[in-house]
Design an enzyme around this catalytic site. Structure first.
Site, PDB file in Angstrom:
ATOM      1  N   CYS A   1     -92.338  52.816  61.044  1.00 10.05           N
ATOM      2  CA  CYS A   1     -92.678  52.554  62.447  1.00 10.05           C
ATOM      3  C   CYS A   1     -93.067  53.835  63.194  1.00 10.05           C
ATOM      4  O   CYS A   1     -94.180  54.318  63.014  1.00 10.05           O
ATOM      5  CB  CYS A   1     -91.543  51.807  63.140  1.00 10.05           C
TER       6      CYS A   1
ATOM      7  N   HIS B   1     -89.507  47.920  59.502  1.00 13.99           N
ATOM      8  CA  HIS B   1     -88.235  48.644  59.351  1.00 13.99           C
ATOM      9  C   HIS B   1     -87.379  48.098  58.217  1.00 13.99           C
ATOM     10  O   HIS B   1     -86.452  47.317  58.467  1.00 13.99           O
ATOM     11  CB  HIS B   1     -87.414  48.502  60.639  1.00 13.99           C
TER      12      HIS B   1
ATOM     13  N   GLU C   1     -85.123  49.581  56.803  1.00 10.97           N
ATOM     14  CA  GLU C   1     -83.780  50.171  56.932  1.00 10.97           C
ATOM     15  C   GLU C   1     -82.809  49.292  57.705  1.00 10.97           C
ATOM     16  O   GLU C   1     -81.603  49.489  57.611  1.00 10.97           O
ATOM     17  CB  GLU C   1     -83.875  51.576  57.555  1.00 10.97           C
TER      18      GLU C   1
END
Lengths: 295, 196
Positions: free
Chosen positions: B78, B177, B179
């Site tokens: 991002c 994302h 993560e």
């Protein structure tokens, strides 16, 4: 493949991206640009900062949509805005304007003295204030995707922010040391849903990002709150009610990132000019304490 | 191999935790001294304008740019994708990037937060099964230069497909994302394929 918006992950995830950052209150385009230049991760667009709401009195409401739209057009960072506690139509309007986060805020005059907004009804995420863990979990249960400790807005006195961070942190630590069968009573006592209490006890943290707000006026205040376990800070009146907003804004951003490095925080504190004058929370008569709004 | 995560602002802890799940220790990087000790870097999600401003103030901007140019494997998600793009549009006036990937990235291309979403996307080079991808005020790739491999694309509000995961040699970027999900395939791909 199905595309889902407004899920908990999308709402809470947005707050994750703000971590380690400073969110600044701004009342016009010029201030919003100063905040963006200083490295703010987002701005809170409102008509009057809390210190002015306090000084001028009267009913404080959602800001003029024109003012919010002008700020949205002026900066590339996220723009947040405040709705009154329980005023779900103000929230609907803010969502239709495309604000990135709604703060259901005790700084504005409450609309509903019993209920908060049902935040699950919205695609836009909400941040809500809390003074203790039970209050934080009630807000999360209503759909808040981010929590900020309340502090006492518009005072420049960080003592209540400290009290609330210690309270929330202390209650989380106490839950983690409890036997499972004790969590039922803990949930009852803090008037919070059992499932959320159990989740906090297991993880040792809130299920959403926790920022600090209310009374932060200096880089040292910001670093203090970060060391107390905040994921980031809101600075309301503290920046644009000071002598040199540009420098103070940038200094607070530095101190929030390097909160564990006294040299950086010290250097950031040099030559900032006058801090906001402030009011001691202890001198505020009880009806003027905003942090007591919220149920 | 020592992996660092740029920890000026954003969800750097989530990247560290994803790396730990892949059995890799990771360190936070804020200073030049910490940058010198790592072999690979992750630039997390966050606000790209904030990250640039802090990187410049603390004089780590040019050192990172140089390391990236001289071959340090780097992954950005991002805001990290924005930071790795050679060119950006819809940016703050004069906003700079580390660069390295020959792409033009449009900031907040998928819209504001009310337009943010999650979905399954197909990225065969990374994973044989679809990846859960979370797009938060996400950018997309608008122009792709030579030597850039598109690993995944997704349709935007303009009804056109845009690259959302790209690789150029030692550099990897995603508009989404991974993560903040429990799917570690992008991190594994970075560690096993890009860092080799």
């Amino acid at each position: 493949m199905a595309q889902e918006s407004g899920t908990s992950r999308v709402k809470r995830g947005m707050a994750e991206m703000l971590k380690g950052g400073v969110i600044m209150d701004v009342v016009n385009v010029e201030q919003a640009k100063i905040a963006e230049d200083a490295g703010a991760v987002a701005v809170m667009a409102l008509e009057r900062v809390p210190a002015d709401i306090r000084a001028q009195g009267g009913v404080a409401r959602m800001s003029d949509p024109d003012m919010i739209a002008a700020i949205q057009a002026a900066v590339s960072i996220p723009v947040m805005a405040k709705a009154r506690i329980g005023h779900f139509v103000e929230a609907q309007i803010l969502q239709s304007l495309g604000v990135d986060y709604i703060d259901e805020s005790e700084v504005l005059t409450p609309t509903d003295y019993t209920n908060h907004i049902n935040k699950w009804d919205f695609t836009v995420p909400f941040v809500c204030g809390a003074t203790n863990l039970g209050e934080a979990l009630r807000r999360i249960n209503e759909g808040a995707a981010m929590i900020r400790s309340k502090g006492e807005a518009g005072t420049g006195d960080v003592s209540n922010a400290m009290t609330h961070m210690r309270q929330i942190g202390g209650e989380i630590r106490r839950l983690t040391s409890m036997r499972e069968d004790e969590l039922y009573v803990a949930a009852k006592e803090m008037q919070a849903p059992y499932d959320l209490v159990k989740e906090v006890a297991a993880n040792g943290k809130l299920p959403v990002v926790l920022f600090t707000a209310g009374g932060i006026a200096t880089p040292a205040d910001a670093a203090l709150m970060m060391q107390m376990g905040a994921d980031g800070v809101f600075i309301g009146s503290g920046i644009f009610k000071s002598g040199d907003p540009q420098r103070r804004a940038s200094a607070c951003v530095k101190a929030t990132t390097f909160f564990n490095d006294p040299k950086v925080v010290g250097d950031a504190s040099r030559g900032l000019g006058e801090a906001m004058v402030g009011i001691n929370v202890a001198d505020l008569p009880a009806p003027h304490r905003l942090s007591e709004r919220g149920w | 191999m020592r992996v660092g995560v740029l920890a000026l602002q954003g969800d750097f802890r989530e990247h560290i935790s994803a790396l730990n799940h892949c059995n890799v220790e990771a360190t936070e990087v804020r200073r030049v001294g910490e940058l010198e000790k790592i072999d690979a870097l992750i630039i997390p999600g966050g606000e790209s304008t904030t990250i640039v401003s802090l990187a410049k103030t603390f004089e780590i901007f040019e050192p990172i740019k140089k390391r990236i140019a001289s071959g340090m494997p780097t992954y950005g998600s991002c805001a990290g994708m924005i930071m790795l793009a050679d060119h950006i549009v819809a940016a703050k006036d004069g906003q700079e990037t580390f660069g390295g990937i020959d792409i033009t990235v449009r900031r907040n291309a998928f819209g504001r937060q009310v337009d943010s979403f999650e979905t399954d996307i197909s990225a065969p080079a990374i994973s044989s099964t679809p990846i859960r991808a979370v797009f938060i005020r996400a950018p997309w790739v608008e122009k792709i230069g030579k030597g850039v491999e598109v690993l995944a694309s997704y349709e935007g509000s303009d009804s056109k497909a845009h690259a959302v995961a790209v690789r150029q040699d030692h550099l990897l970027a995603t508009a989404f994302h991974p993560e903040i999900t429990d799917d570690y395939s992008v991190h594994r791909y970075f560690l096993e394929k890009v860092c080799k």
